[in-house]
Every structure is written in structure tokens, then in C-alpha cells.
Design an enzyme around this catalytic site. Structure first.
Site, mmCIF file in Angstrom:
data_model
loop_
_atom_site.group_PDB
_atom_site.id
_atom_site.type_symbol
_atom_site.label_atom_id
_atom_site.label_comp_id
_atom_site.label_asym_id
_atom_site.label_seq_id
_atom_site.Cartn_x
_atom_site.Cartn_y
_atom_site.Cartn_z
ATOM 1 N N GLY A 11 0.780 -1.182 0.020
ATOM 2 C CA GLY A 11 0.081 -0.019 0.020
ATOM 3 C C GLY A 11 0.880 1.227 0.056
ATOM 4 N N TYR A 126 -17.457 2.125 5.547
ATOM 5 C CA TYR A 126 -16.154 2.121 5.893
ATOM 6 C C TYR A 126 -15.699 2.793 6.947
ATOM 7 C CZ TYR A 126 -11.455 3.822 5.257
ATOM 8 O OH TYR A 126 -10.129 4.097 5.509
#
Length: 302
Positions: A11, A126
């Protein structure tokens, strides 16, 4: 040897950490889901038994904000359950957990920069999973540092800056939301802040504390656990961000401001998510860069 386990090595933040991590006094173990499936309690136990890490930096997350609205089971498993299990292992092995969270834990109705103890009320699933992850991390391991961040971008991975660069080269005109306000975070700056936090206890960076003083620090009550906010300085809209990207790169593309209502998405976004970063600055002596300076630095790499 102090081992530092890092999840999410592919990431944005994990990649930046991998670039700058010094191995002089510590052994960084960078992992992704192929190396360390954080959703498997047994695999986590095996990793902690093998390395007995001093720190676990959790950069792994389910970050597909819109997809999380329908893929709720997976989002919760990665952003909440897995974090709770990591924290349990950290507690068992007396390891410090540094867990990365988000501005999406807030509802965005504020008008002043959010302090770390401000009321949370996520407006999408989320954000809810990330808030649950924070709570499980802090409940299961009192030595957890939660770092909330916002609008992350980097030379690595997919992000707003790289998307804007691509679209501005492909199109003559773009519409960008102008009524959502926040602060961009260059992942390299966040990575440097994390290294600085760790180095205060374990002398990660060159020229740090001696082995003797490091050992004495390990015997103390592990520093300053709790919630912190980190981003670059300054608050802007996504429209402002896009215009800055265009101007710095001297691209020939018209950027038009539009309201959020003109760009509907499956998941709601907070309209205002600017952080008060006083706590992290004062506690760890972190020096914050202005968003435009960091943006220029990143764009030079791209």
C-alpha cells in the site's frame, strides 16, 4: 534484535515505510496478505510467536469506501476484527501497536479542526469499520497508538493525485467537488512521523539512543498510547487540490468546481474533516509540512 512487523507493504504507507526504514538497530519485517493474513488468528499467533515483535505497524486496510457499502462482511473482517486480533497478540507479547485510522470516523458536520477526543459518528460503512477497529485496538491492547489520517496520496498505489494527473493528460476539462474540505497527507511524511515515534523508544534511526538507554526505555510504561491526528498543514477542498496539481505540473486542463450533489457516490463522504494535530506535534515533536510543499515533493517523483 528488535523486530518490527509491518502489514500492508504494497500500500501507499507500507511502501513509503519500506523506502525509509533503517535496519541499523531493528529488523523490519514487511508483509502483505500473502506473507501474513491478518484475518487469520492462527497465522497471526504464529507470526508473533516467531518474531516476538517490539512493534506492529498496521498499514493494512480495506479502503474501497464505496464497495464497503455492499461488501460489509469483508470490510468489517479486515478493518475491525483483524485489528482486534492483532491488538490481542500485541498485548500478549508486550508489543506496541501502531494502527492507522481515518478522518471518516467523523460525520463531517464540524466547522473547527477535529480534536482527538471529538465525538465520532461515521456517515458510511467504511468509516464505521475503521471506528470499530480503533476501539478494538485500544480495548485489547492498552499500548496502542491510533493515528488517524486523511486524503492520503503517494508516488505508490492508486490515489487522487495520480488519478488527476492521468485525467488531466487525457481530457481538456474536469469537474471536481468543491464543498468537501480536509487536509491532504503525503504518505512519505506520515511514514517519517511513524519512524520518529518508534525511534523515541527503540532507536530505529541512525544516531539514536544507545542500546543501554533503549533497554531502559523498554522497561518503562511504553510511551504515550492513545489516539493522534496526522496530516499535512492547511485545509483545502478537493477542487483546490486538483487546481494545485494542475498548476504545479503546468498542465493544460480546465478544472471546474462542482457541489457534492452533482457527483453522487454509493457511500457518503464527510463534508469537513480537518484535523487538530496539536497532540501529535507536542507529544512526539513532529514537524508538520504544508500540504503544497509535500505535494510538490511528490509530484517531482511522478
Amino acid at each position: 534484535m528488535n523486530y518490527i512487523l509491518v502489514s500492508g507493504k504494497k500500500g501507499q504507507l507500507g511502501s513509503e515505510l519500506k523506502d525509509i526504514a533503517s535496519k541499523d538497530n531493528c529488523q523490519f519485517i514487511f508483509t502483505d496478505r500473502d506473507d501474513l493474513d491478518i484475518t487469520s488468528e492462527n497465522i497471526l499467533k504464529e507470526a508473533f510467536e516467531k518474531y516476538k515483535p517490539a512493534f506492529f505497524i498496521n498499514c493494512a486496510a480495506y479502503t474501497a469506501v464505496d464497495k464497503a457499502e455492499t461488501d460489509q462482511v469483508t470490510a468489517y473482517k479486515i478493518n475491525a476484527e483483524a485489528v482486534g486480533n492483532i491488538a490481542k497478540q500485541c498485548h500478549q507479547y508486550n508489543a506496541r501497536l501502531i494502527h492507522i485510522s481515518t478522518d471518516y470516523v467523523f460525520d463531517g458536520k464540524g466547522t473547527q479542526p477535529y480534536k482527538t477526543d471529538a465525538k465520532t459518528d461515521p456517515v458510511n460503512y467504511y468509516g464505521y469499520t475503521k471506528l470499530m477497529g480503533e476501539q478494538l485496538a485500544l480495548n485489547n491492547n492498552p499500548q496502542t497508538i491510533v493515528i488517524r489520517t486523511s486524503w492520503v496520496y503517494s508516488a505508490y498505489g492508486a490515489n487522487f493525485v495520480k488519478t488527476m494527473l492521468r485525467l488531466m493528460k487525457e481530457r481538456k476539462e474536469l469537474n471536481v467537488v468543491s464543498d468537501q474540505f480536509g487536509s491532504p497527507t503525503y504518505a512519505r511524511d506520515l511514514a517519517e512521523a511513524i519512524i520518529q515515534i518508534i525511534s523515541g523508544e527503540l532507536s530505529v534511526v541512525s544516531g539514536g539512543k544507545t542500546e543501554e538507554s533503549t533497554q531502559s526505555l523498554q522497561l518503562t510504561a511504553h510511551g504515550f498510547p492513545g489516539i493522534y491526528h496526522f496530516s499535512n498543514e492547511g485545509d483545502i477542498s478537493w477542487y483546490d487540490f486538483a487546481v494545485a496539481i494542475r498548476d504545479i505540473k503546468q498542465l493544460d486542463c480546465a478544472v471546474n468546481p462542482i457541489p457534492t450533489s452533482a457527483y453522487p457516490t454509493p457511500a457518503k463522504r464527510p463534508a469537513y474533516s480537518v484535523f487538530d494535530k496539536t497532540k501529535i506535534v507536542n507529544t512526539f515533536n513532529i514537524q508538520l509540512k504544508h500540504w503544497k510543499d509535500s505535494l510538490k515533493e511528490c509530484l517531482e517523483k511522478l
